[in-house]
Design a protein around this motif. Structure first.
Motif, PDB file in Angstrom:
ATOM      1  N   ALA A  45       0.831  -1.210   0.000  1.00 43.41           N
ATOM      2  CA  ALA A  45       0.000   0.000   0.000  1.00 43.41           C
ATOM      3  C   ALA A  45       0.865   1.259   0.000  1.00 43.41           C
ATOM      4  N   ILE A  46       1.943   1.258   0.787  1.00 47.92           N
ATOM      5  CA  ILE A  46       2.826   2.428   0.815  1.00 47.92           C
ATOM      6  C   ILE A  46       3.510   2.620  -0.532  1.00 47.92           C
ATOM      7  N   THR A  47       3.940   1.522  -1.153  1.00 45.92           N
ATOM      8  CA  THR A  47       4.565   1.611  -2.477  1.00 45.92           C
ATOM      9  C   THR A  47       3.577   2.132  -3.514  1.00 45.92           C
ATOM     10  N   ALA A  48       2.348   1.641  -3.467  1.00 46.06           N
ATOM     11  CA  ALA A  48       1.318   2.130  -4.393  1.00 46.06           C
ATOM     12  C   ALA A  48       1.073   3.626  -4.184  1.00 46.06           C
ATOM     13  N   LEU A  49       1.082   4.073  -2.943  1.00 54.48           N
ATOM     14  CA  LEU A  49       0.911   5.492  -2.644  1.00 54.48           C
ATOM     15  C   LEU A  49       2.064   6.307  -3.215  1.00 54.48           C
ATOM     16  N   GLU A  50       3.284   5.799  -3.088  1.00 54.69           N
ATOM     17  CA  GLU A  50       4.448   6.503  -3.642  1.00 54.69           C
ATOM     18  C   GLU A  50       4.343   6.646  -5.160  1.00 54.69           C
ATOM     19  N   VAL A  51       3.957   5.573  -5.825  1.00 52.88           N
ATOM     20  CA  VAL A  51       3.817   5.622  -7.280  1.00 52.88           C
ATOM     21  C   VAL A  51       2.683   6.563  -7.668  1.00 52.88           C
ATOM     22  N   TRP A  52       1.567   6.506  -6.951  1.00 53.29           N
ATOM     23  CA  TRP A  52       0.423   7.373  -7.241  1.00 53.29           C
ATOM     24  C   TRP A  52       0.805   8.849  -7.074  1.00 53.29           C
ATOM     25  N   ILE A  53       1.555   9.158  -6.015  1.00 56.42           N
ATOM     26  CA  ILE A  53       1.995  10.533  -5.773  1.00 56.42           C
ATOM     27  C   ILE A  53       2.856  11.032  -6.927  1.00 56.42           C
ATOM     28  N   TYR A  54       3.677  10.155  -7.476  1.00 56.45           N
ATOM     29  CA  TYR A  54       4.561  10.548  -8.570  1.00 56.45           C
ATOM     30  C   TYR A  54       3.780  10.994  -9.806  1.00 56.45           C
ATOM     31  N   TYR A  55       2.591  10.483  -9.993  1.00 55.73           N
ATOM     32  CA  TYR A  55       1.785  10.820 -11.173  1.00 55.73           C
ATOM     33  C   TYR A  55       0.815  11.974 -10.928  1.00 55.73           C
ATOM     34  N   ILE A  56       1.008  12.741  -9.867  1.00 57.73           N
ATOM     35  CA  ILE A  56       0.226  13.956  -9.631  1.00 57.73           C
ATOM     36  C   ILE A  56       1.151  15.135  -9.938  1.00 57.73           C
ATOM     37  N   PRO A  57       1.038  15.727 -11.154  1.00 58.94           N
ATOM     38  CA  PRO A  57       1.984  16.772 -11.570  1.00 58.94           C
ATOM     39  C   PRO A  57       2.059  17.959 -10.602  1.00 58.94           C
ATOM     40  N   ALA A  74      11.260   6.016   4.502  1.00 57.06           N
ATOM     41  CA  ALA A  74      11.763   5.737   5.845  1.00 57.06           C
ATOM     42  C   ALA A  74      10.807   4.820   6.609  1.00 57.06           C
ATOM     43  N   VAL A  75       9.507   5.030   6.426  1.00 59.99           N
ATOM     44  CA  VAL A  75       8.514   4.171   7.077  1.00 59.99           C
ATOM     45  C   VAL A  75       8.637   2.740   6.544  1.00 59.99           C
ATOM     46  N   LYS A  76       8.775   2.598   5.242  1.00 59.65           N
ATOM     47  CA  LYS A  76       8.948   1.253   4.663  1.00 59.65           C
ATOM     48  C   LYS A  76      10.226   0.596   5.179  1.00 59.65           C
ATOM     49  N   PHE A  77      11.304   1.358   5.244  1.00 61.72           N
ATOM     50  CA  PHE A  77      12.568   0.831   5.758  1.00 61.72           C
ATOM     51  C   PHE A  77      12.393   0.335   7.191  1.00 61.72           C
ATOM     52  N   ALA A  78      11.749   1.143   8.019  1.00 60.45           N
ATOM     53  CA  ALA A  78      11.546   0.765   9.421  1.00 60.45           C
ATOM     54  C   ALA A  78      10.704  -0.500   9.538  1.00 60.45           C
ATOM     55  N   ILE A  79       9.670  -0.613   8.727  1.00 61.96           N
ATOM     56  CA  ILE A  79       8.807  -1.796   8.768  1.00 61.96           C
ATOM     57  C   ILE A  79       9.593  -3.049   8.376  1.00 61.96           C
ATOM     58  N   VAL A  80      10.392  -2.942   7.323  1.00 63.14           N
ATOM     59  CA  VAL A  80      11.189  -4.091   6.876  1.00 63.14           C
ATOM     60  C   VAL A  80      12.187  -4.506   7.956  1.00 63.14           C
ATOM     61  N   VAL A  81      12.865  -3.531   8.550  1.00 64.41           N
ATOM     62  CA  VAL A  81      13.851  -3.841   9.584  1.00 64.41           C
ATOM     63  C   VAL A  81      13.177  -4.450  10.814  1.00 64.41           C
ATOM     64  N   LEU A  82      12.064  -3.880  11.221  1.00 64.06           N
ATOM     65  CA  LEU A  82      11.402  -4.357  12.436  1.00 64.06           C
ATOM     66  C   LEU A  82      10.839  -5.764  12.285  1.00 64.06           C
ATOM     67  N   PHE A  83      10.252  -6.055  11.150  1.00 64.49           N
ATOM     68  CA  PHE A  83       9.562  -7.337  11.019  1.00 64.49           C
ATOM     69  C   PHE A  83      10.366  -8.388  10.264  1.00 64.49           C
ATOM     70  N   TYR A  84      10.889  -8.061   9.090  1.00 62.08           N
ATOM     71  CA  TYR A  84      11.582  -9.076   8.313  1.00 62.08           C
ATOM     72  C   TYR A  84      12.989  -9.360   8.822  1.00 62.08           C
ATOM     73  N   MET A  85      13.604  -8.384   9.470  1.00 62.91           N
ATOM     74  CA  MET A  85      14.915  -8.621  10.078  1.00 62.91           C
ATOM     75  C   MET A  85      14.771  -8.950  11.562  1.00 62.91           C
ATOM     76  N   HIS A  86      13.553  -9.045  12.047  1.00 62.04           N
ATOM     77  CA  HIS A  86      13.227  -9.442  13.423  1.00 62.04           C
ATOM     78  C   HIS A  86      13.788  -8.505  14.479  1.00 62.04           C
ATOM     79  N   LEU A  87      14.086  -7.258  14.123  1.00 68.42           N
ATOM     80  CA  LEU A  87      14.632  -6.332  15.107  1.00 68.42           C
ATOM     81  C   LEU A  87      13.615  -6.035  16.206  1.00 68.42           C
TER      82      LEU A  87
END
Length: 127
Positions: A45-57, A74-87
């Protein structure tokens, strides 16, 4: 006489009960499949939001475009580190060892961006 590798563990209980393992942060609850599924959905969802924002001139040419993408990244990075890296489930020492240098690195990068004018011009600090 054959050596039983499990005899030692049985004599002292499960390794998870040993205080040295708990002190090192090696015994913790693991996330379930449900947790990984929810985290993946949030990241999508965050990635889709980033792409959608890019297409708003109008937003791309605004002052909020770059900071918004930086915060979302930064939010995506934190989520990946916290959950997938088990931090999130690790001992506090490991969290400090990871987050301390990370905060120093982020601060250094932001200061250098202001110093060399890239972020300062984009945010209007040098208008």
């Amino acid at each position: 006489m054959a050596h039983d590798p499990h005899a030692h563990a049985g004599a002292h209980g499960d390794a998870g009960d040993h205080p040295d393992f708990k002190a090192m942060g090696e015994v913790h609850e693991h996330p379930t499949w449900s947790t990984y599924w929810k985290v993946a959905l949030i990241l999508t969802a965050i990635t889709a939001l980033e792409v959608w924002i890019y297409y708003i001139p109008a937003f791309v040419h605004s002052r909020g475009f770059v900071p918004t993408l930086l915060v979302l990244s930064a939010v995506k990075f934190a989520i990946v580190v916290l959950f997938y890296m088990h931090l999130r489930y690790d001992h506090k020492l490991f969290k400090a060892v990871f987050t301390g240098p990370l905060i120093i690195a982020i601060t250094t990068i932001v200061v250098l961006m202001f110093l060399f004018g890239k972020l300062a011009v984009r945010t209007g600090a040098l208008s």
